[in-house]
Design a protein around this motif. Structure first.
Motif, mmCIF file in Angstrom:
data_model
loop_
_atom_site.group_PDB
_atom_site.id
_atom_site.type_symbol
_atom_site.label_atom_id
_atom_site.label_comp_id
_atom_site.label_asym_id
_atom_site.label_seq_id
_atom_site.Cartn_x
_atom_site.Cartn_y
_atom_site.Cartn_z
ATOM 1 N N LYS A 136 0.832 -1.211 0.000
ATOM 2 C CA LYS A 136 0.000 0.000 0.000
ATOM 3 C C LYS A 136 0.863 1.256 0.000
ATOM 4 C CE LYS A 136 -3.523 0.242 2.755
ATOM 5 N NZ LYS A 136 -4.349 0.134 3.989
ATOM 6 N N THR A 137 1.910 1.244 0.821
ATOM 7 C CA THR A 137 2.783 2.418 0.904
ATOM 8 C C THR A 137 3.533 2.639 -0.400
ATOM 9 O OG1 THR A 137 3.069 2.101 3.288
ATOM 10 C CG2 THR A 137 4.708 3.449 2.156
ATOM 11 N N ILE A 138 4.141 1.580 -0.943
ATOM 12 C CA ILE A 138 4.948 1.716 -2.167
ATOM 13 C C ILE A 138 4.072 2.084 -3.364
ATOM 14 C CG2 ILE A 138 6.400 0.456 -3.791
ATOM 15 C CD1 ILE A 138 7.394 -1.199 -1.396
ATOM 16 N N PHE A 139 2.941 1.417 -3.504
ATOM 17 C CA PHE A 139 2.062 1.705 -4.642
ATOM 18 C C PHE A 139 1.495 3.121 -4.549
ATOM 19 C CE2 PHE A 139 1.027 -3.077 -5.093
ATOM 20 C CZ PHE A 139 2.202 -3.253 -5.807
ATOM 21 N N SER A 140 1.108 3.555 -3.355
ATOM 22 C CA SER A 140 0.528 4.896 -3.218
ATOM 23 C C SER A 140 1.566 5.981 -3.461
ATOM 24 C CB SER A 140 -0.093 5.060 -1.830
ATOM 25 O OG SER A 140 0.885 4.919 -0.813
ATOM 26 N N LEU A 151 -3.730 -1.725 -8.231
ATOM 27 C CA LEU A 151 -2.584 -2.607 -8.034
ATOM 28 C C LEU A 151 -2.756 -3.461 -6.780
ATOM 29 C CD1 LEU A 151 0.307 -0.146 -8.974
ATOM 30 C CD2 LEU A 151 -0.580 -2.034 -10.334
ATOM 31 N N MET A 152 -3.277 -2.863 -5.718
ATOM 32 C CA MET A 152 -3.504 -3.621 -4.492
ATOM 33 C C MET A 152 -4.571 -4.688 -4.718
ATOM 34 S SD MET A 152 -1.420 -2.760 -2.199
ATOM 35 C CE MET A 152 -2.186 -3.728 -0.921
ATOM 36 N N ALA A 153 -5.628 -4.339 -5.449
ATOM 37 C CA ALA A 153 -6.662 -5.328 -5.746
ATOM 38 C C ALA A 153 -6.088 -6.486 -6.555
ATOM 39 C CB ALA A 153 -7.812 -4.669 -6.511
ATOM 40 N N ALA A 154 -5.224 -6.175 -7.521
ATOM 41 C CA ALA A 154 -4.595 -7.224 -8.325
ATOM 42 C C ALA A 154 -3.711 -8.113 -7.456
ATOM 43 C CB ALA A 154 -3.774 -6.596 -9.452
#
Length: 407
Positions: free
Chosen positions: A313-317, A327-330
């Motif tokens: 969550k931190t890296i993607f956000s 991306l988190m859902a995937a």
């Protein structure tokens, strides 16, 4: 030495020792204080994931309201910290000095009676564990004694999470409302915002988490753990054997609630606030995802699941602010479809058998070379190593042996 090895094998402490090494040595040495503080926050969620392994993985009871117990523990600690920050000197500009600022904004002129015990730090520490457990006992006793379980219990816990969120937001004068309790700076006069305090709180969180895993592992290896597994797979058979199944479910649900409360308290200490956004349905479902990704049958895997999901969550956000939710859902869908038992299942079903097969192959190769050397001592070199290439070694040995014969 043999006793230690037996204990490690019985309680499966090898993976726990590796986790301890990672959390207590590797991460503090490799991360700056900002990132380490983020990891400490992730570990607070790991308490909830560990509790879910007990109540869901072992007890067979899916709870979608663990955020309620996380929030109760966090609010219990936040109430003590807020009262400490609201001394008459610090709040002298208020209409009523000596009470929290949000109470003054809502025209309260005295501290509510249920707030008064939270002036005591020992009481607040006990409340962190006992309040979530008391609510969990009330819910689970009422449900399990009437044999309410499965999807119905999951829906009820979701309803409890929604009710608790509405209650906290609606009682703004007593709870801080939608903003929660903020500006929590000191613990018994100790400034928790300094870098040294953040390091200390991180290591305290790690120690408590390791202790929680050891406690749960002890429960799993006891007779109670065996009964929990039997109850999960064949509940009626356990009931017909004379056991009260509802009591086992109540126990595991209360244990998970107590662990969640500890996680909430450590979150409040490390982050410096608590709000209803950690109590509702969405965070509760995310906490279930932590356990599902890590493996709902693995205590250590649940910790890795919490770390992986929150780090993602931190890296993607940070890297993809517009796409990080997709991306988190995937990530969630991919992991659960490819590895139904989570990361721990991947380790047990794929990596561990492959590694065991490789070790057996090496041992067989070593035995084959040893047998060949015993049968033909003049052909093979005396110090042939198992790791050396078989054909090349044999060729070299054969050449040297034939040279010796010519001489």
């Amino acid at each position: 030495m043999e006793t230690i090895k037996a204990l490690i094998k019985r309680y499966q402490l090898g993976s726990l020792l590796l986790l301890t090494l990672l959390l207590a040595v590797v991460l503090p040495l490799s991360l700056d204080i900002f990132r380490l503080n983020l990891v400490g926050k992730y570990l607070c969620y790991a308490f909830v994931a560990v509790g879910l392994v007990m109540v869901w993985g072992y007890g067979g009871v899916l709870s979608l309201g663990q955020g309620v117990f996380f929030g109760l523990g966090g609010y219990a600690m936040a109430m003590f910290l807020k009262l400490e920050a609201s001394d008459p000197v610090s709040t002298k500009i208020q209409s009523t000095p000596g009470i929290p600022d949000f109470m003054d904004w809502n025209q309260l002129t005295a501290l509510p009676a249920f707030w008064v015990p939270f002036k005591s730090f020992p009481f607040a520490v006990l409340a962190v564990v006992l309040l979530p457990m008391a609510l969990a006992w009330l819910i689970s006793f009422a449900m399990f004694k009437r044999r309410v379980g499965g999807v119905y219990f999951a829906i009820i816990t979701q309803a409890v999470a929604l009710i608790m969120t509405v209650l906290i937001i609606g009682q703004q004068g007593y709870t801080g409302g939608v903003n929660g309790m903020t500006d929590l700076k000191t613990l018994l006069g100790w400034d928790t915002r300094t870098d040294s305090a953040k390091y200390i709180l991180y290591f305290v969180c790690v120690a408590l988490l390791i202790g929680a895993i050891v406690l749960c592992r002890w429960v799993q290896t006891s007779k109670l753990g065996t009964l929990l597994l039997a109850m999960r797979d064949k509940e009626d058979r356990v009931r017909f054997s004379g056991y009260d199944v509802s009591n086992f479910k109540v126990f595991t649900f209360c244990l998970a609630a107590g662990l969640s409360g500890i996680g909430g308290a450590m979150f409040t200490l490390q982050v410096g606030f608590m709000s209803p956004s950690f109590v509702g349905i969405v965070p509760s479902i995310e906490m279930v995802i932590f356990a599902a990704v890590g493996g709902r049958m693995s205590l250590v895997g649940a910790v890795y699941g919490a770390l992986l999901v929150n780090a993602g969550k931190t890296i993607f956000s940070e890297s993809f602010p517009d796409l990080w939710l997709f991306l988190m859902a995937a990530l969630f869908i991919g992991v659960t479809m490819a590895f139904p038992m989570g990361l721990a299942g991947l380790w047990e079903d794929k990596i561990k058998p492959w590694w065991r097969q490789r070790r057996l192959a090496r041992q067989e190769e070593a035995l084959r070379l040893a047998a060949a050397h015993a049968a033909y001592p003049d052909v093979l070199p005396p110090r042939a190593k198992p790791g050396a290439s078989g054909p090349a070694t044999q060729h070299g040995g054969l050449h040297e042996g034939m040279s010796g014969q010519r001489a």
